[in-house]
Every structure is written in structure tokens, then in C-alpha cells.
Design a protein around this motif. Sequence first.
Motif, mmCIF file in Angstrom:
data_model
loop_
_atom_site.group_PDB
_atom_site.id
_atom_site.type_symbol
_atom_site.label_atom_id
_atom_site.label_comp_id
_atom_site.label_asym_id
_atom_site.label_seq_id
_atom_site.Cartn_x
_atom_site.Cartn_y
_atom_site.Cartn_z
ATOM 1 N N ALA A 145 1.901 1.733 -3.566
ATOM 2 C CA ALA A 145 0.752 2.280 -4.310
ATOM 3 C C ALA A 145 0.548 3.750 -3.972
ATOM 4 C CB ALA A 145 -0.508 1.474 -3.989
ATOM 5 N N LEU A 146 0.717 4.091 -2.711
ATOM 6 C CA LEU A 146 0.565 5.480 -2.278
ATOM 7 C C LEU A 146 1.599 6.374 -2.964
ATOM 8 C CD1 LEU A 146 -1.034 7.266 -0.288
ATOM 9 C CD2 LEU A 146 0.705 6.743 1.409
ATOM 10 N N SER A 181 0.829 -1.204 0.000
ATOM 11 C CA SER A 181 0.000 0.000 0.000
ATOM 12 C C SER A 181 0.866 1.258 0.000
ATOM 13 C CB SER A 181 -0.977 -0.003 1.171
ATOM 14 O OG SER A 181 -0.323 -0.168 2.392
ATOM 15 N N MET A 227 6.212 8.712 -10.631
ATOM 16 C CA MET A 227 5.509 7.461 -10.949
ATOM 17 C C MET A 227 6.492 6.383 -11.392
ATOM 18 S SD MET A 227 1.904 8.487 -12.756
ATOM 19 C CE MET A 227 2.577 9.612 -13.978
ATOM 20 N N LEU A 264 1.091 10.408 -9.555
ATOM 21 C CA LEU A 264 -0.044 10.575 -10.465
ATOM 22 C C LEU A 264 -0.804 11.873 -10.186
ATOM 23 C CD1 LEU A 264 -1.785 9.356 -12.739
ATOM 24 C CD2 LEU A 264 -3.106 8.195 -10.948
ATOM 25 N N ILE A 265 -0.985 12.193 -8.918
ATOM 26 C CA ILE A 265 -1.689 13.435 -8.558
ATOM 27 C C ILE A 265 -0.899 14.650 -9.035
ATOM 28 C CG2 ILE A 265 -2.319 14.884 -6.580
ATOM 29 C CD1 ILE A 265 -3.189 12.238 -5.188
ATOM 30 N N PHE A 314 3.043 5.808 -5.873
ATOM 31 C CA PHE A 314 2.655 5.940 -7.276
ATOM 32 C C PHE A 314 1.537 6.971 -7.434
ATOM 33 C CE2 PHE A 314 -0.068 4.856 -10.854
ATOM 34 C CZ PHE A 314 0.847 4.887 -11.897
ATOM 35 N N PHE A 315 0.513 6.895 -6.575
ATOM 36 C CA PHE A 315 -0.604 7.832 -6.674
ATOM 37 C C PHE A 315 -0.182 9.263 -6.356
ATOM 38 C CE2 PHE A 315 -3.279 3.962 -6.248
ATOM 39 C CZ PHE A 315 -3.882 4.085 -7.485
ATOM 40 N N PHE A 316 0.826 9.427 -5.496
ATOM 41 C CA PHE A 316 1.378 10.753 -5.220
ATOM 42 C C PHE A 316 1.935 11.351 -6.515
ATOM 43 C CE2 PHE A 316 5.076 13.289 -3.501
ATOM 44 C CZ PHE A 316 4.317 14.303 -2.955
ATOM 45 N N SER A 344 9.366 8.797 -4.699
ATOM 46 C CA SER A 344 8.054 9.351 -4.414
ATOM 47 C C SER A 344 7.652 9.155 -2.957
ATOM 48 C CB SER A 344 7.007 8.720 -5.337
ATOM 49 O OG SER A 344 5.737 9.257 -5.099
ATOM 50 N N VAL A 372 9.147 5.035 -7.694
ATOM 51 C CA VAL A 372 8.253 5.065 -6.537
ATOM 52 C C VAL A 372 9.028 5.258 -5.235
ATOM 53 C CG1 VAL A 372 6.510 3.763 -5.274
ATOM 54 C CG2 VAL A 372 6.507 3.730 -7.749
#
Length: 174
Positions: free
Chosen positions: A39-40, A36, A86, A46-47, A42-44, A92, A89
Motif C-alpha cells: 500500500a505504501l 502495508s 502505481m 499516487l503522490i 502504491f501511495f508513493f 515503487s 508496486v
Amino acid sequence: MDLSVNRKLRHWWVFLLRGILFILVSIWMIASPLMSFVALGFFFGLIIFIAGLGELLHAVKDKTETNRGWHIFLGIVDLILGIVLMGHVAASVAILRIVVGIWFLIRGFSLISFSRALGRSWILIISGIIIVLFGLMIIFNAVFGSMTLITLIAVAFFITGTFNVWLGLRMKAH
């Protein structure tokens, strides 16, 4: 007016489904914190990438904007940073942990400074020091920082999910 309220109540299941998904994601985050956290991260990225697209769209659409060059520059920087984060990671999640840690540092120092306004409130001073130490631990202890972020986000998702389920069931009852 009653017609529009009743129409909205027909979609009670959306809140129920969303709530269940939030709860399931929160359980998954606690059960597999490493996955998780990746994934967090990666989404950081992406945002930030999406924010760059929005910045560029704003610059292109608003031709009356006096700072269009600045918005284009910021949009390009966000796009590049989003792609890099992205793709990497590890960078990130490190940046995300540092940003959250700095946020806690600022909040802690803020409480300490408010203590002066209230005549040296020891409760604010002690809580500010604890929050500053918490922020430093998030920044300088990668495991603690990562687990803190995962736990806080999982708890927030669980609470959000619980209230969405509650709202969906309340809407169904009406």
C-alpha cells in the motif's frame, strides 16, 4: 474572538476520529507489514502522480511563468512516473526504500562532517557512521529496509494518532 474559538471547539470529534484512525492504521501496519508496504508503494506512486497534476496545473494557470515549458515537462514526467509506479508496486517500493536509504546516508555523512566543525567530536563521528551503516542496510537489504520503513511510519502514525486523540479530548473538555 471567543465566538470563533468556540466554533472550532465544536469539532473536537474530528481530531478524536482522526487520531483513532491513525492509531488503527499504525496497528494494521505492524500486524501486516507486507500488505502495508505494498500500500505504501502504491501511495508513493499516487503522490508523484498528484504532484505531476499540480505541476501541470501551475504551468497552465500561471501564464506569466517564464519556465512554463519546464513545468509542463516536469508535470508530464511526474504523471508518467506516477502511473508506472502505481502499476508496478514492486518498483515503487524498491525506489522508496532506496530514496530513504540515501537520505540516511546523507544525514550520516552530514553528522561526520559536522564533527570537524566541533573539533572532531567522537560522538558525532560514531553516530554518523552508525547512520551511514543504517542507510546502507536499508538500501542493500530489502527485508531490513522494508521493515524499517513500515516500523518508522507505523510509529509516526501512532504518535500522530495519540496526540490527535489527546487534542480532541482536550477540546471537548473546554
